[in-house]
Design an enzyme around this catalytic site. Structure first.
Site, PDB file in Angstrom:
ATOM      1  N   TYR A   1       0.841  -1.204   0.000  1.00 32.70           N
ATOM      2  CA  TYR A   1       0.000   0.000   0.000  1.00 32.70           C
ATOM      3  C   TYR A   1       0.871   1.246   0.000  1.00 32.70           C
ATOM      4  O   TYR A   1       1.863   1.302   0.727  1.00 32.70           O
ATOM      5  CB  TYR A   1      -0.904   0.027   1.240  1.00 32.70           C
ATOM      6  CG  TYR A   1      -2.350  -0.244   0.886  1.00 32.70           C
ATOM      7  CD1 TYR A   1      -3.034   0.614   0.032  1.00 32.70           C
ATOM      8  CD2 TYR A   1      -3.020  -1.358   1.381  1.00 32.70           C
ATOM      9  CE1 TYR A   1      -4.340   0.358  -0.327  1.00 32.70           C
ATOM     10  CE2 TYR A   1      -4.334  -1.620   1.028  1.00 32.70           C
ATOM     11  CZ  TYR A   1      -4.998  -0.747   0.167  1.00 32.70           C
ATOM     12  OH  TYR A   1      -6.286  -0.987  -0.189  1.00 32.70           O
TER      13      TYR A   1
ATOM     14  N   GLU B   1      -0.607   4.796  -0.330  1.00 30.54           N
ATOM     15  CA  GLU B   1      -1.449   5.996  -0.521  1.00 30.54           C
ATOM     16  C   GLU B   1      -0.618   7.258  -0.328  1.00 30.54           C
ATOM     17  O   GLU B   1       0.187   7.342   0.601  1.00 30.54           O
ATOM     18  CB  GLU B   1      -2.617   5.983   0.465  1.00 30.54           C
ATOM     19  CG  GLU B   1      -3.769   5.149  -0.076  1.00 30.54           C
ATOM     20  CD  GLU B   1      -4.710   4.670   0.998  1.00 30.54           C
ATOM     21  OE1 GLU B   1      -4.210   4.229   2.053  1.00 30.54           O
ATOM     22  OE2 GLU B   1      -5.925   4.730   0.776  1.00 30.54           O
TER      23      GLU B   1
ATOM     24  N   ASP C   1      -6.991  13.492 -24.859  1.00 27.00           N
ATOM     25  CA  ASP C   1      -7.022  12.078 -24.451  1.00 27.00           C
ATOM     26  C   ASP C   1      -6.414  11.300 -25.617  1.00 27.00           C
ATOM     27  O   ASP C   1      -7.078  11.030 -26.613  1.00 27.00           O
ATOM     28  CB  ASP C   1      -8.468  11.647 -24.185  1.00 27.00           C
ATOM     29  CG  ASP C   1      -8.566  10.160 -23.838  1.00 27.00           C
ATOM     30  OD1 ASP C   1      -7.598   9.426 -24.077  1.00 27.00           O
ATOM     31  OD2 ASP C   1      -9.629   9.737 -23.334  1.00 27.00           O
TER      32      ASP C   1
ATOM     33  N   THR D   1      -4.256   6.239 -21.618  1.00 27.11           N
ATOM     34  CA  THR D   1      -4.061   4.898 -21.069  1.00 27.11           C
ATOM     35  C   THR D   1      -2.682   4.440 -21.531  1.00 27.11           C
ATOM     36  O   THR D   1      -2.053   5.055 -22.383  1.00 27.11           O
ATOM     37  CB  THR D   1      -5.140   3.913 -21.561  1.00 27.11           C
ATOM     38  OG1 THR D   1      -5.206   3.973 -22.986  1.00 27.11           O
ATOM     39  CG2 THR D   1      -6.490   4.244 -20.975  1.00 27.11           C
TER      40      THR D   1
ATOM     41  N   LYS E   1      -2.301   0.477 -24.742  1.00 24.66           N
ATOM     42  CA  LYS E   1      -2.686   0.351 -26.156  1.00 24.66           C
ATOM     43  C   LYS E   1      -1.413   0.445 -27.019  1.00 24.66           C
ATOM     44  O   LYS E   1      -0.573  -0.434 -26.913  1.00 24.66           O
ATOM     45  CB  LYS E   1      -3.718   1.431 -26.504  1.00 24.66           C
ATOM     46  CG  LYS E   1      -5.017   1.284 -25.692  1.00 24.66           C
ATOM     47  CD  LYS E   1      -6.067   2.288 -26.128  1.00 24.66           C
ATOM     48  CE  LYS E   1      -7.398   2.056 -25.452  1.00 24.66           C
ATOM     49  NZ  LYS E   1      -7.574   2.842 -24.213  1.00 24.66           N
TER      50      LYS E   1
ATOM     51  N   ARG F   1      -1.977  -2.194 -18.146  1.00 29.40           N
ATOM     52  CA  ARG F   1      -3.259  -1.478 -18.109  1.00 29.40           C
ATOM     53  C   ARG F   1      -3.131  -0.398 -17.034  1.00 29.40           C
ATOM     54  O   ARG F   1      -2.817  -0.689 -15.886  1.00 29.40           O
ATOM     55  CB  ARG F   1      -4.399  -2.428 -17.741  1.00 29.40           C
ATOM     56  CG  ARG F   1      -4.536  -3.586 -18.687  1.00 29.40           C
ATOM     57  CD  ARG F   1      -5.850  -4.280 -18.511  1.00 29.40           C
ATOM     58  NE  ARG F   1      -6.871  -3.583 -19.243  1.00 29.40           N
ATOM     59  CZ  ARG F   1      -7.122  -3.762 -20.538  1.00 29.40           C
ATOM     60  NH1 ARG F   1      -6.420  -4.626 -21.227  1.00 29.40           N
ATOM     61  NH2 ARG F   1      -8.074  -3.101 -21.137  1.00 29.40           N
TER      62      ARG F   1
HETATM   63  N1  DSN Z   1     -12.141   0.433 -24.772  1.00 29.38           N
HETATM   64  C1  DSN Z   1     -11.220   1.305 -25.444  1.00 29.38           C
HETATM   65  C2  DSN Z   1     -11.142   1.026 -26.897  1.00 29.38           C
HETATM   66  O1  DSN Z   1     -11.298  -0.118 -27.255  1.00 29.38           O
HETATM   67  O2  DSN Z   1     -10.900   1.913 -27.681  1.00 29.38           O
HETATM   68  C3  DSN Z   1     -11.502   2.733 -25.167  1.00 29.38           C
HETATM   69  O3  DSN Z   1     -11.483   2.945 -23.821  1.00 29.38           O
END
Ligand code: DSN
Length: 384
Positions: free
Chosen positions: A46, A48, A192, A218, A221, A227
């Site tokens: 932890y 925090e 984003d 994120t 990707k 993630r």
């Molecule tokens: N779920 C994602 C995507 O597939 O583009 C977006 O958050």
């Protein structure tokens, strides 16, 4: 204890991932080093708070790890401040909105059906659409954003925040123009870049950093990390509000989240280092080359394709036939997802397109040759 049931299922999933042609543009294959950090003892701790100011003892090495992720990220992104604690994209966007908006303020994002995201103000059912007043922009018949129309909408509605971000937009985003539009009404501008972060870091898509106040993404990707997500504060953001970094940090913790997932943060540090290499820049170039060949091959086969200038494209497969086609492709070992097409005529629950992208198979080593063959195969299946 050895949990045979779970191990078997993980093994089956691994075999599935190795067997299929993976074309979901938001998916990728993380390296062994990233997975090592994810599955490490860091999951036990932890932490925090933030490095140097934690609520729990025992965070000497955790602090070093989080600082490493921050420093590596700041270097590859070119931002002034970086928060690497958001659990994923949706909590990151919620934290940004919590930090900078009051209930009822106006937020402006790209419509979900036009390739936007739920957290960019999708009405009624989402945090961003329920607690804020949402005005949404659309794309044109050709799938592109008309920036003059966006400007008109923004001048008329005067939103407090504009989200410049997409999940199914196959063209280069004009962040400079977004910046000019936001500045006209003094709106916060958030990029984003979850889909295109790898392309930005890899040098094949323009970076928004000079034009926006916040850059959020994120990390699993096109970046090929774990993630998770981050929020970066730019120089322009600090000029607008010198307390912006502080506001973002407070909104992430304790505003939205509790203890950060330090195993993810360590894996992100690895991913940032991997992305800061010539190998990754070459990979990003190949992602684009592969997408261009795939889109051209599908077009040559007579399909209507939106795109592509980036890693993905949306293919019109016939009114309300997106899901049926995605299932049919999966039966043939090709995994993608059903998606709305620009100005969708079918029901949003029965979209008319499929969304396909090249980041994952490029990681597997595919080049133009394999994608051309794949394009011919997809066209054959779609056309029956
Ligand atoms: N779920 C994602 C995507 O597939 O583009 C977006 O958050």
């Amino acid at each position: 204890m050895i949990d045979k049931q779970v191990r078997d299922l993980i093994q089956k999933e691994e075999e599935r991932q190795n067997l299929v042609v993976s074309l979901i543009p938001s998916e990728n294959f993380a390296s062994e080093e990233v997975k090592m950090a994810l599955g490490s003892c860091l999951t036990n701790k932890y932490a925090e708070g933030y490095p140097g100011r934690r609520y729990y003892q025992g965070n000497k090495f955790i602090d070093e790890i989080e600082n490493l992720a921050i420093e590596r990220g700041k270097k590859v992104l070119g931002v002034e401040h970086l928060n690497v604690q958001p659990y994923s994209g949706s909590p990151a966007n919620s934290a940004i909105q919590m930090a900078l908006l009051e209930r009822g303020d106006k937020i402006c994002g790209l419509k979900l059906s036009a390739g936007g995201h739920l957290t960019h103000g999708h009405p009624k059912i989402t945090f961003s659409g329920k607690f804020f007043e949402s005005v949404q922009y659309n794309v044109e018949e050709d799938g592109r954003i008309d920036y003059d129309k966006l400007e008109e909408l923004v001048m008329q509605e005067k939103p407090k925040m504009i989200m410049a971000g997409t999940t199914a937009y196959p063209y280069i985003l004009d962040f400079k123009r977004f910046g000019e539009i936001a500045d006209k009404v003094g709106a916060w501008l958030v990029a984003d870049v979850s889909h295109i972060i790898g392309l930005i870091v890899g040098g094949v898509h323009p970076s928004p950093v000079d034009y926006v106040h916040l850059i959020m993404s994120t990390t699993h990707k096109s970046l090929r990390g774990p993630r998770g997500a981050f929020i970066g504060v730019t120089k322009k953001g600090l000029e607008k509000d010198p307390k912006l970094a502080e506001k973002i940090d407070k909104a992430v913790f304790p505003g939205m989240q509790g203890g950060p997932h330090e195993n993810n943060i360590a894996a992100l540090a690895v991913a940032f280092a991997e992305a800061d290499t010539q190998e990754f820049r070459d990979y990003s170039k190949q992602v684009l080359k592969n997408a261009a060949v795939l889109a051209e091959t599908l077009k040559k086969n007579g399909l209507r394709v939106f795109g592509t200038e980036n890693h993905l494209m949306v293919v019109d497969v016939g009114k309300e036939r997106g899901k049926e086609m995605a299932v049919k492709l999966e039966e043939n070992g090709i995994v993608c997802n059903a998606n709305t097409i620009p100005h969708e005529q079918g029901s949003p629950l029965k979209p008319s397109g499929i969304r396909i992208g090249t980041p994952a198979m490029t990681t597997k080593g595919w080049t133009e040759k394999e994608f051309e063959e794949l394009g011919n195969r997809i066209a054959k299946i779609v056309k029956g």
